[in-house]
Every structure is written in structure tokens, then in C-alpha cells.
Motif scaffolding. Structure first.
Motif, PDB file in Angstrom:
ATOM      1  N   ARG A   1      -0.995  -3.657 -14.977  1.00 47.31           N
ATOM      2  CA  ARG A   1      -0.147  -4.669 -14.341  1.00 47.31           C
ATOM      3  C   ARG A   1       0.857  -4.025 -13.406  1.00 47.31           C
TER       4      ARG A   1
ATOM      5  N   CYS B   1       0.817  -4.430  -9.329  1.00 44.97           N
ATOM      6  CA  CYS B   1       1.919  -5.041  -8.591  1.00 44.97           C
ATOM      7  C   CYS B   1       2.540  -4.066  -7.590  1.00 44.97           C
TER       8      CYS B   1
ATOM      9  N   GLU C   1       0.191  -4.208  -4.753  1.00 42.65           N
ATOM     10  CA  GLU C   1       0.233  -5.503  -4.077  1.00 42.65           C
ATOM     11  C   GLU C   1       1.422  -5.620  -3.130  1.00 42.65           C
TER      12      GLU C   1
ATOM     13  N   GLN D   1       7.856 -11.241  -8.738  1.00 48.11           N
ATOM     14  CA  GLN D   1       6.961 -12.398  -8.713  1.00 48.11           C
ATOM     15  C   GLN D   1       5.553 -11.993  -9.143  1.00 48.11           C
ATOM     16  N   CYS D   2       5.101 -10.856  -8.689  1.00 45.76           N
ATOM     17  CA  CYS D   2       3.790 -10.354  -9.094  1.00 45.76           C
ATOM     18  C   CYS D   2       3.775 -10.075 -10.597  1.00 45.76           C
TER      19      CYS D   2
ATOM     20  N   ARG E   1       3.611 -13.331 -12.504  1.00 43.36           N
ATOM     21  CA  ARG E   1       2.299 -13.971 -12.412  1.00 43.36           C
ATOM     22  C   ARG E   1       1.293 -13.306 -13.357  1.00 43.36           C
TER      23      ARG E   1
END
Length: 146
Positions: free
Chosen positions: A103, A107, A110, A126-127, A130
């Protein structure tokens, strides 16, 4: 509320945003004496995240949303692990550690192009929120199937 700063992550209060955020926080508090007498995060809890005012409040709300999703994930994980045998427990624990690393790196990748920008911390949180909500749903399904 406790905020943990994880290694290799840029928390929204950190440099280069730290000084600007501190000054913005002072403007929210009004005076330094008020800030000195009260912890920072009860002030953040008073922010109306349905209608945040300004960048500092938006970033605080994004961070609070991520923290709430992380707290929920931990609650579901604890519930699930309490229903498992020793071997299953060890497998889930190992899987969860791997998932957290995945994770975090996902992120970071990303939002990589936002590094150094004012929105980086918000995009990262935010990533994280989510993906954390997705993992929570997976663990809730495992718990339901028990």
C-alpha cells in the motif's frame, strides 16, 4: 488524537509545509498563548470537514479521514485475528505486513509526480485512505465468512 509519522513519508505538517502550516495554525488559534495551552489536534477536531476553510483545514481533514480509515482497519484486523488459529493467525499477520508495504509503495508511486508540490501530502493521504478502505472491506469479508 495521535498522529504517527511514518518513515519515508511526508506528513502534511512536515517541511517544507511545516512553517506555513504552523503559521496557519496560529491564525486558527488566534494567539500563541492559546495554542500553547491546548494540544494541536483537538483544534483540528473542531474543523468542519464537511466545509473546510482553506488549504490547512483541507489537508487536516484529508489526514483525519485517512486516520479514521486506518483505525477502522485495525479494529477489523483485531476482530478477525481473534477468530483464527495459530497458523492462520501467522499467515494473516505476514500478509498484513506485506499489504502495508505494498500500500505504502503503491501510493508513493501513484503520487510521485506531485512530490514537492503543495498537494503532495493530501494526494498521498487520499491514496492511503482509498487502499486502506479496500483492505478493510476484504478483511470484513473474511470475518463475515468465519
Amino acid at each position: 488524537m495521535k498522529i504517527e509519522f511514518r518513515k519515508h513519508r511526508s506528513p502534511f505538517w512536515s517541511i517544507p509545509y511545516g512553517i506555513a502550516s504552523f503559521h496557519a495554525l496560529l491564525s486558527i488559534c488566534g494567539t500563541t498563548s492559546v495554542c500553547a495551552q491546548s494540544p494541536i489536534f483537538p483544534i483540528a477536531q473542531q474543523i468542519n470537514c464537511d466545509r473546510p476553510q482553506g488549504d490547512v483545514e483541507v489537508r487536516a481533514c484529508i489526514r483525519l479521514n485517512y486516520e479514521a480509515s486506518d483505525k477502522r482497519l485495525n479494529e477489523v484486523y483485531k476482530q478477525l485475528i481473534s477468530h483464527l488459529s495459530g497458523e492462520e493467525r501467522a499467515l494473516l499477520s505476514e500478509a498484513q505486513i506485506g499489504w502495508i508495504k505494498l500500500r505504502d509503495k503503491t501510493c508513493e508511486f501513484e503520487v510521485y509526480k506531485s512530490r514537492g508540490g503543495t498537494g503532495y501530502g493530501g494526494f498521498l493521504n487520499q491514496c492511503l485512505e482509498r487502499l486502506t478502505k479496500q483492505r478493510t472491506a476484504e478483511l470484513e469479508k473474511y470475518l463475515k465468512d468465519r
